[in-house]
Design a protein around this motif. Sequence first.
Motif, PDB file in Angstrom:
ATOM      1  N   GLU A  81      30.376  19.629  83.720  1.00 58.15           N
ATOM      2  CA  GLU A  81      31.168  19.957  84.917  1.00 58.15           C
ATOM      3  C   GLU A  81      30.189  20.107  86.073  1.00 58.15           C
ATOM      4  OE1 GLU A  81      34.686  21.290  87.065  1.00 58.15           O
ATOM      5  OE2 GLU A  81      34.577  20.586  85.008  1.00 58.15           O
ATOM      6  N   THR A  82      30.493  19.461  87.191  1.00 59.74           N
ATOM      7  CA  THR A  82      29.691  19.598  88.401  1.00 59.74           C
ATOM      8  C   THR A  82      30.348  20.652  89.288  1.00 59.74           C
ATOM      9  OG1 THR A  82      29.015  17.286  88.269  1.00 59.74           O
ATOM     10  CG2 THR A  82      28.772  18.376  90.403  1.00 59.74           C
ATOM     11  N   ALA A  83      29.543  21.555  89.819  1.00 60.57           N
ATOM     12  CA  ALA A  83      30.055  22.631  90.672  1.00 60.57           C
ATOM     13  C   ALA A  83      30.559  22.074  91.999  1.00 60.57           C
ATOM     14  CB  ALA A  83      28.958  23.660  90.928  1.00 60.57           C
ATOM     15  N   GLN A  84      31.574  22.726  92.553  1.00 55.39           N
ATOM     16  CA  GLN A  84      32.002  22.402  93.910  1.00 55.39           C
ATOM     17  C   GLN A  84      30.911  22.832  94.889  1.00 55.39           C
ATOM     18  OE1 GLN A  84      35.653  24.560  94.325  1.00 55.39           O
ATOM     19  NE2 GLN A  84      36.812  23.135  93.054  1.00 55.39           N
ATOM     20  N   GLY A  85      30.303  23.981  94.598  1.00 55.19           N
ATOM     21  CA  GLY A  85      29.176  24.497  95.369  1.00 55.19           C
ATOM     22  C   GLY A  85      27.969  24.553  94.448  1.00 55.19           C
ATOM     23  N   GLU A  86      27.836  25.686  93.750  1.00 52.16           N
ATOM     24  CA  GLU A  86      26.833  25.848  92.707  1.00 52.16           C
ATOM     25  C   GLU A  86      27.355  26.872  91.715  1.00 52.16           C
ATOM     26  OE1 GLU A  86      23.478  27.233  95.002  1.00 52.16           O
ATOM     27  OE2 GLU A  86      23.916  29.321  94.555  1.00 52.16           O
ATOM     28  N   PHE A  87      26.877  26.796  90.495  1.00 55.43           N
ATOM     29  CA  PHE A  87      27.280  27.779  89.506  1.00 55.43           C
ATOM     30  C   PHE A  87      26.321  28.956  89.513  1.00 55.43           C
ATOM     31  CE2 PHE A  87      29.208  23.972  87.446  1.00 55.43           C
ATOM     32  CZ  PHE A  87      30.507  24.420  87.418  1.00 55.43           C
ATOM     33  N   CYS A  88      26.896  30.140  89.390  1.00 52.27           N
ATOM     34  CA  CYS A  88      26.143  31.347  89.069  1.00 52.27           C
ATOM     35  C   CYS A  88      26.624  31.746  87.679  1.00 52.27           C
ATOM     36  CB  CYS A  88      26.432  32.477  90.051  1.00 52.27           C
ATOM     37  SG  CYS A  88      25.663  32.256  91.666  1.00 52.27           S
ATOM     38  N   VAL A  89      25.686  31.952  86.773  1.00 52.55           N
ATOM     39  CA  VAL A  89      26.027  32.275  85.390  1.00 52.55           C
ATOM     40  C   VAL A  89      25.506  33.674  85.069  1.00 52.55           C
ATOM     41  CG1 VAL A  89      25.759  31.627  82.977  1.00 52.55           C
ATOM     42  CG2 VAL A  89      26.009  29.848  84.718  1.00 52.55           C
ATOM     43  N   ALA A  90      26.437  34.565  84.740  1.00 54.91           N
ATOM     44  CA  ALA A  90      26.094  35.937  84.346  1.00 54.91           C
ATOM     45  C   ALA A  90      26.000  36.004  82.830  1.00 54.91           C
ATOM     46  CB  ALA A  90      27.164  36.908  84.839  1.00 54.91           C
ATOM     47  N   ASN A 143      31.181  45.951  67.051  1.00 55.32           N
ATOM     48  CA  ASN A 143      30.415  44.713  67.198  1.00 55.32           C
ATOM     49  C   ASN A 143      30.119  44.435  68.665  1.00 55.32           C
ATOM     50  OD1 ASN A 143      30.370  44.226  64.477  1.00 55.32           O
ATOM     51  ND2 ASN A 143      31.974  42.666  64.519  1.00 55.32           N
ATOM     52  N   SER A 144      29.002  43.730  68.880  1.00 54.60           N
ATOM     53  CA  SER A 144      28.598  43.289  70.211  1.00 54.60           C
ATOM     54  C   SER A 144      28.397  41.791  70.198  1.00 54.60           C
ATOM     55  CB  SER A 144      27.278  43.944  70.624  1.00 54.60           C
ATOM     56  OG  SER A 144      27.420  45.316  70.776  1.00 54.60           O
ATOM     57  N   VAL A 145      28.545  41.188  71.352  1.00 55.77           N
ATOM     58  CA  VAL A 145      28.280  39.769  71.524  1.00 55.77           C
ATOM     59  C   VAL A 145      27.665  39.585  72.910  1.00 55.77           C
ATOM     60  CG1 VAL A 145      30.575  39.227  72.441  1.00 55.77           C
ATOM     61  CG2 VAL A 145      29.273  37.460  71.293  1.00 55.77           C
ATOM     62  N   VAL A 146      26.722  38.652  73.000  1.00 55.52           N
ATOM     63  CA  VAL A 146      26.163  38.294  74.298  1.00 55.52           C
ATOM     64  C   VAL A 146      26.793  36.964  74.687  1.00 55.52           C
ATOM     65  CG1 VAL A 146      24.085  37.684  75.583  1.00 55.52           C
ATOM     66  CG2 VAL A 146      24.011  39.525  73.891  1.00 55.52           C
ATOM     67  N   THR A 147      27.354  36.922  75.879  1.00 57.17           N
ATOM     68  CA  THR A 147      28.045  35.715  76.331  1.00 57.17           C
ATOM     69  C   THR A 147      27.713  35.457  77.787  1.00 57.17           C
ATOM     70  OG1 THR A 147      30.187  34.597  76.374  1.00 57.17           O
ATOM     71  CG2 THR A 147      30.149  36.928  77.029  1.00 57.17           C
ATOM     72  N   GLU A 148      28.166  34.340  78.280  1.00 60.75           N
ATOM     73  CA  GLU A 148      27.919  33.953  79.667  1.00 60.75           C
ATOM     74  C   GLU A 148      29.234  33.655  80.370  1.00 60.75           C
ATOM     75  OE1 GLU A 148      25.236  30.644  79.024  1.00 60.75           O
ATOM     76  OE2 GLU A 148      23.531  31.976  79.368  1.00 60.75           O
ATOM     77  N   ILE A 149      29.271  34.001  81.653  1.00 57.68           N
ATOM     78  CA  ILE A 149      30.434  33.700  82.495  1.00 57.68           C
ATOM     79  C   ILE A 149      29.930  32.877  83.666  1.00 57.68           C
ATOM     80  CG2 ILE A 149      32.327  34.606  83.870  1.00 57.68           C
ATOM     81  CD1 ILE A 149      31.997  37.250  82.443  1.00 57.68           C
ATOM     82  N   ALA A 150      30.560  31.731  83.908  1.00 51.95           N
ATOM     83  CA  ALA A 150      30.186  30.869  85.026  1.00 51.95           C
ATOM     84  C   ALA A 150      31.133  31.114  86.199  1.00 51.95           C
ATOM     85  CB  ALA A 150      30.245  29.408  84.600  1.00 51.95           C
ATOM     86  N   PHE A 151      30.558  31.208  87.391  1.00 52.76           N
ATOM     87  CA  PHE A 151      31.320  31.338  88.635  1.00 52.76           C
ATOM     88  C   PHE A 151      30.897  30.186  89.541  1.00 52.76           C
ATOM     89  CE2 PHE A 151      30.843  35.616  86.950  1.00 52.76           C
ATOM     90  CZ  PHE A 151      32.139  36.098  87.012  1.00 52.76           C
ATOM     91  N   ASP A 152      31.855  29.430  90.072  1.00 52.01           N
ATOM     92  CA  ASP A 152      31.568  28.344  91.000  1.00 52.01           C
ATOM     93  C   ASP A 152      31.664  28.928  92.408  1.00 52.01           C
ATOM     94  OD1 ASP A 152      31.321  25.987  92.439  1.00 52.01           O
ATOM     95  OD2 ASP A 152      32.782  24.891  91.235  1.00 52.01           O
ATOM     96  N   VAL A 153      30.520  29.027  93.092  1.00 49.97           N
ATOM     97  CA  VAL A 153      30.451  29.685  94.401  1.00 49.97           C
ATOM     98  C   VAL A 153      29.839  28.735  95.427  1.00 49.97           C
ATOM     99  CG1 VAL A 153      30.226  31.959  93.313  1.00 49.97           C
ATOM    100  CG2 VAL A 153      28.160  30.706  93.953  1.00 49.97           C
ATOM    101  N   PRO A 154      30.015  29.005  96.725  1.00 50.11           N
ATOM    102  CA  PRO A 154      29.354  28.177  97.738  1.00 50.11           C
ATOM    103  C   PRO A 154      27.834  28.253  97.592  1.00 50.11           C
ATOM    104  CG  PRO A 154      31.076  29.510  98.742  1.00 50.11           C
ATOM    105  CD  PRO A 154      30.913  30.004  97.338  1.00 50.11           C
TER     106      PRO A 154
END
Length: 178
Positions: A81-90, A143-154
């Motif tokens: 997936e290409t970002a509309q702006g850029e991705f920030c991944v937490a 239980n714990s899990v480490v995951t990532e969330i992508a945000f498409d931002v300017p």
Amino acid sequence: MKARHIVLIVLGATALLCIGGGIVLAGAFNAADEAVNGDSPVVEPEKVEELSTTGRDGMFEFTVESMECGIPEIGDQYWSETAQGEFCVATIRVTNVGDEPRMLVADSQKAYDAEGRQFDADDSVAGIIENQEAWYNDLNPGNSVVTEIAFDVPEGTQLTQLKLHDDFFSGGVIVKVP
């Protein structure tokens, strides 16, 4: 007046009532969503220096481990997936501190910049690629899990806060971005 004209008038009036009612209901649902979730298009940003990178909402404890921005594309040669702006991944550690399994839902998570602008988690291909291991799966108690969330931002956006939710209807907890 012919019966056909009366039927057309009744159908037209009914259609107008349905459209008007739909507009009123849509506004009511949006207002109810904002009241329940506390989300609005522009919010007064919390004082970032007073926030922690860890917080609890419902049965989940969230710890924001990192944030990486400036990512133009997420995925590989086969699925991307290409970002509309850029991705920030937490990158976030989520722990179920409750006493029953709980589903983690990516679509409930929000990000904010210093101006208070709200950005929804990307629920397109990028969101699926980043979250395929943890999201929409039950997390058992303890239980714990480490995951990532992508945000498409300017491009150039600096995210300062995340509002993380236990579920669609929870109030959420605001944590700062490290």
